[in-house]
Design a protein around this motif. Structure first.
Motif, PDB file in Angstrom:
ATOM      1  N   LEU A  13     -71.388  34.074 -15.235  1.00 13.05           N
ATOM      2  CA  LEU A  13     -70.945  32.554 -15.769  1.00 13.05           C
ATOM      3  C   LEU A  13     -72.183  31.993 -16.340  1.00 13.05           C
ATOM      4  O   LEU A  13     -72.324  30.569 -15.800  1.00 13.05           O
ATOM      5  CB  LEU A  13     -70.182  32.024 -14.783  1.00 13.05           C
ATOM      6  CG  LEU A  13     -68.857  32.481 -14.357  1.00 13.05           C
ATOM      7  CD1 LEU A  13     -68.174  31.967 -13.247  1.00 13.05           C
ATOM      8  CD2 LEU A  13     -67.913  32.871 -15.368  1.00 13.05           C
ATOM      9  N   ALA A  14     -72.899  32.707 -16.968  1.00 15.62           N
ATOM     10  CA  ALA A  14     -74.185  32.149 -17.321  1.00 15.62           C
ATOM     11  C   ALA A  14     -74.139  30.815 -18.360  1.00 15.62           C
ATOM     12  O   ALA A  14     -74.815  29.895 -18.070  1.00 15.62           O
ATOM     13  CB  ALA A  14     -75.135  33.004 -18.399  1.00 15.62           C
ATOM     14  N   ASP A  15     -73.208  30.879 -19.212  1.00 16.68           N
ATOM     15  CA  ASP A  15     -72.993  29.524 -20.199  1.00 16.68           C
ATOM     16  C   ASP A  15     -72.463  28.446 -19.200  1.00 16.68           C
ATOM     17  O   ASP A  15     -73.184  27.366 -19.451  1.00 16.68           O
ATOM     18  CB  ASP A  15     -71.872  30.108 -21.027  1.00 16.68           C
ATOM     19  CG  ASP A  15     -72.574  30.975 -22.096  1.00 16.68           C
ATOM     20  OD1 ASP A  15     -73.827  31.098 -22.314  1.00 16.68           O
ATOM     21  OD2 ASP A  15     -71.859  31.768 -22.744  1.00 16.68           O
ATOM     22  N   PRO A  16     -71.527  28.652 -18.491  1.00 18.98           N
ATOM     23  CA  PRO A  16     -71.149  27.360 -17.638  1.00 18.98           C
ATOM     24  C   PRO A  16     -72.192  26.808 -16.685  1.00 18.98           C
ATOM     25  O   PRO A  16     -72.554  25.561 -16.564  1.00 18.98           O
ATOM     26  CB  PRO A  16     -69.915  27.792 -16.938  1.00 18.98           C
ATOM     27  CG  PRO A  16     -69.352  28.882 -17.577  1.00 18.98           C
ATOM     28  CD  PRO A  16     -70.557  29.449 -18.431  1.00 18.98           C
ATOM     29  N   ALA A  17     -73.124  27.724 -15.948  1.00 18.63           N
ATOM     30  CA  ALA A  17     -74.228  27.385 -15.213  1.00 18.63           C
ATOM     31  C   ALA A  17     -75.145  26.675 -15.961  1.00 18.63           C
ATOM     32  O   ALA A  17     -75.871  25.655 -15.610  1.00 18.63           O
ATOM     33  CB  ALA A  17     -74.609  28.761 -14.485  1.00 18.63           C
ATOM     34  N   LEU A  18     -75.543  27.147 -16.879  1.00 20.08           N
ATOM     35  CA  LEU A  18     -76.789  26.516 -17.840  1.00 20.08           C
ATOM     36  C   LEU A  18     -76.061  25.170 -18.472  1.00 20.08           C
ATOM     37  O   LEU A  18     -76.832  24.207 -18.290  1.00 20.08           O
ATOM     38  CB  LEU A  18     -77.099  27.444 -18.941  1.00 20.08           C
ATOM     39  CG  LEU A  18     -78.301  26.925 -19.598  1.00 20.08           C
ATOM     40  CD1 LEU A  18     -79.587  26.761 -18.524  1.00 20.08           C
ATOM     41  CD2 LEU A  18     -78.867  27.921 -20.768  1.00 20.08           C
ATOM     42  N   ALA A  19     -74.578  25.088 -18.752  1.00 20.64           N
ATOM     43  CA  ALA A  19     -74.303  23.784 -19.242  1.00 20.64           C
ATOM     44  C   ALA A  19     -74.405  22.847 -18.052  1.00 20.64           C
ATOM     45  O   ALA A  19     -74.529  21.695 -18.488  1.00 20.64           O
ATOM     46  CB  ALA A  19     -73.086  23.901 -19.759  1.00 20.64           C
ATOM     47  N   LEU A  20     -73.840  23.074 -16.927  1.00 19.66           N
ATOM     48  CA  LEU A  20     -73.840  22.264 -15.767  1.00 19.66           C
ATOM     49  C   LEU A  20     -75.237  21.908 -15.559  1.00 19.66           C
ATOM     50  O   LEU A  20     -75.625  20.496 -15.082  1.00 19.66           O
ATOM     51  CB  LEU A  20     -73.198  22.827 -14.517  1.00 19.66           C
ATOM     52  CG  LEU A  20     -71.619  23.019 -14.511  1.00 19.66           C
ATOM     53  CD1 LEU A  20     -71.281  23.809 -13.551  1.00 19.66           C
ATOM     54  CD2 LEU A  20     -71.114  21.575 -14.643  1.00 19.66           C
ATOM     55  N   SER A  21     -76.301  22.542 -15.470  1.00 14.81           N
ATOM     56  CA  SER A  21     -77.532  22.343 -15.154  1.00 14.81           C
ATOM     57  C   SER A  21     -78.066  21.246 -16.229  1.00 14.81           C
ATOM     58  O   SER A  21     -78.955  20.487 -15.985  1.00 14.81           O
ATOM     59  CB  SER A  21     -78.531  23.491 -15.011  1.00 14.81           C
ATOM     60  OG  SER A  21     -78.819  24.175 -16.351  1.00 14.81           O
ATOM     61  N   LEU A  22     -77.769  21.473 -17.376  1.00 15.64           N
ATOM     62  CA  LEU A  22     -78.353  20.418 -18.425  1.00 15.64           C
ATOM     63  C   LEU A  22     -77.605  19.051 -18.366  1.00 15.64           C
ATOM     64  O   LEU A  22     -78.121  18.136 -18.511  1.00 15.64           O
ATOM     65  CB  LEU A  22     -78.122  21.149 -19.916  1.00 15.64           C
ATOM     66  CG  LEU A  22     -78.727  22.391 -20.088  1.00 15.64           C
ATOM     67  CD1 LEU A  22     -78.344  22.993 -21.610  1.00 15.64           C
ATOM     68  CD2 LEU A  22     -80.027  21.994 -20.392  1.00 15.64           C
ATOM     69  N   ILE A  23     -76.214  19.133 -18.025  1.00 13.73           N
ATOM     70  CA  ILE A  23     -75.543  17.878 -17.627  1.00 13.73           C
ATOM     71  C   ILE A  23     -76.266  17.197 -16.574  1.00 13.73           C
ATOM     72  O   ILE A  23     -76.344  15.842 -16.498  1.00 13.73           O
ATOM     73  CB  ILE A  23     -74.114  18.101 -17.242  1.00 13.73           C
ATOM     74  CG1 ILE A  23     -73.409  18.403 -18.523  1.00 13.73           C
ATOM     75  CG2 ILE A  23     -73.521  17.030 -16.438  1.00 13.73           C
ATOM     76  CD1 ILE A  23     -71.756  19.064 -18.238  1.00 13.73           C
ATOM     77  N   HIS A  24     -77.034  17.675 -15.654  1.00 15.03           N
ATOM     78  CA  HIS A  24     -77.554  17.186 -14.473  1.00 15.03           C
ATOM     79  C   HIS A  24     -78.831  16.569 -15.126  1.00 15.03           C
ATOM     80  O   HIS A  24     -79.133  15.549 -14.436  1.00 15.03           O
ATOM     81  CB  HIS A  24     -78.060  18.125 -13.515  1.00 15.03           C
ATOM     82  CG  HIS A  24     -78.802  17.731 -12.270  1.00 15.03           C
ATOM     83  ND1 HIS A  24     -78.054  16.692 -11.208  1.00 15.03           N
ATOM     84  CD2 HIS A  24     -80.007  17.957 -12.060  1.00 15.03           C
ATOM     85  CE1 HIS A  24     -79.107  16.353 -10.243  1.00 15.03           C
ATOM     86  NE2 HIS A  24     -80.277  17.233 -10.750  1.00 15.03           N
ATOM     87  N   ILE A  25     -79.267  17.295 -15.983  1.00 12.47           N
ATOM     88  CA  ILE A  25     -80.650  16.497 -16.515  1.00 12.47           C
ATOM     89  C   ILE A  25     -80.168  15.173 -17.309  1.00 12.47           C
ATOM     90  O   ILE A  25     -80.989  13.963 -17.225  1.00 12.47           O
ATOM     91  CB  ILE A  25     -81.180  17.393 -17.893  1.00 12.47           C
ATOM     92  CG1 ILE A  25     -81.954  18.516 -17.204  1.00 12.47           C
ATOM     93  CG2 ILE A  25     -82.405  16.410 -18.405  1.00 12.47           C
ATOM     94  CD1 ILE A  25     -82.459  19.583 -18.048  1.00 12.47           C
ATOM     95  N   SER A  26     -79.082  15.121 -18.068  1.00 14.28           N
ATOM     96  CA  SER A  26     -78.780  13.952 -18.823  1.00 14.28           C
ATOM     97  C   SER A  26     -77.919  12.794 -17.959  1.00 14.28           C
ATOM     98  O   SER A  26     -77.807  11.655 -18.200  1.00 14.28           O
ATOM     99  CB  SER A  26     -77.761  14.146 -20.041  1.00 14.28           C
ATOM    100  OG  SER A  26     -76.565  14.882 -19.563  1.00 14.28           O
ATOM    101  N   GLU A  27     -77.232  13.285 -16.883  1.00  8.51           N
ATOM    102  CA  GLU A  27     -76.469  12.271 -16.134  1.00  8.51           C
ATOM    103  C   GLU A  27     -76.808  12.654 -14.542  1.00  8.51           C
ATOM    104  O   GLU A  27     -75.820  13.363 -14.047  1.00  8.51           O
ATOM    105  CB  GLU A  27     -74.787  12.543 -16.115  1.00  8.51           C
ATOM    106  CG  GLU A  27     -74.781  12.154 -17.738  1.00  8.51           C
ATOM    107  CD  GLU A  27     -73.274  12.533 -18.029  1.00  8.51           C
ATOM    108  OE1 GLU A  27     -72.370  12.329 -17.059  1.00  8.51           O
ATOM    109  OE2 GLU A  27     -72.659  12.518 -19.055  1.00  8.51           O
ATOM    110  N   PRO A  28     -77.847  12.539 -14.100  1.00 12.19           N
ATOM    111  CA  PRO A  28     -78.234  12.907 -12.801  1.00 12.19           C
ATOM    112  C   PRO A  28     -77.245  11.915 -11.667  1.00 12.19           C
ATOM    113  O   PRO A  28     -77.233  10.764 -11.800  1.00 12.19           O
ATOM    114  CB  PRO A  28     -79.681  12.749 -12.250  1.00 12.19           C
ATOM    115  CG  PRO A  28     -80.114  11.662 -13.595  1.00 12.19           C
ATOM    116  CD  PRO A  28     -78.956  11.885 -14.735  1.00 12.19           C
ATOM    117  N   THR A  29     -76.407  12.482 -10.968  1.00  9.42           N
ATOM    118  CA  THR A  29     -75.521  11.743 -10.097  1.00  9.42           C
ATOM    119  C   THR A  29     -75.953  12.111  -8.773  1.00  9.42           C
ATOM    120  O   THR A  29     -75.260  11.592  -7.742  1.00  9.42           O
ATOM    121  CB  THR A  29     -74.254  12.118 -10.336  1.00  9.42           C
ATOM    122  OG1 THR A  29     -73.906  13.565 -10.035  1.00  9.42           O
ATOM    123  CG2 THR A  29     -73.846  11.647 -11.617  1.00  9.42           C
ATOM    124  N   SER A  30     -76.808  13.137  -8.383  1.00  5.82           N
ATOM    125  CA  SER A  30     -77.135  13.351  -7.092  1.00  5.82           C
ATOM    126  C   SER A  30     -78.593  13.309  -6.801  1.00  5.82           C
ATOM    127  O   SER A  30     -79.306  13.300  -7.500  1.00  5.82           O
ATOM    128  CB  SER A  30     -76.673  14.790  -6.803  1.00  5.82           C
ATOM    129  OG  SER A  30     -77.219  15.307  -5.625  1.00  5.82           O
TER     130      SER A  30
END
Length: 66
Positions: free
Chosen positions: A47-64
């Motif tokens: 699930l490379a595409d979803p994993a990479l997409a989630l990691s990029l979301i973390h960059i733009s919206e760090p919630t943790s």
């Protein structure tokens, strides 16, 4: 530095200090999977595409704090 050789604790520390991004960690592991899986055949699906997409979301919206 080979991220795939580090412990999860070491990766956590690098991420917390912002020395690496989540996207860099995900990319390192996906690259390692691509290198080894043809020989090992141990992944049914990647699930490379979803994993990479989630990691990029973390960059733009760090919630943790992690």
């Amino acid at each position: 530095m080979s991220l795939h050789t580090l412990t999860i604790h070491a990766l956590h520390n690098l991420l917390a200090r912002k020395e690496v991004s989540a996207a860099e960690v995900v990319t390192a592991f996906l690259t390692r999977i691509a290198e080894l899986d043809p020989k090992l055949n141990c992944y049914l699906t990647s699930l490379a595409d979803p994993a990479l997409a989630l990691s990029l979301i973390h960059i733009s919206e760090p919630t943790s704090p992690y």
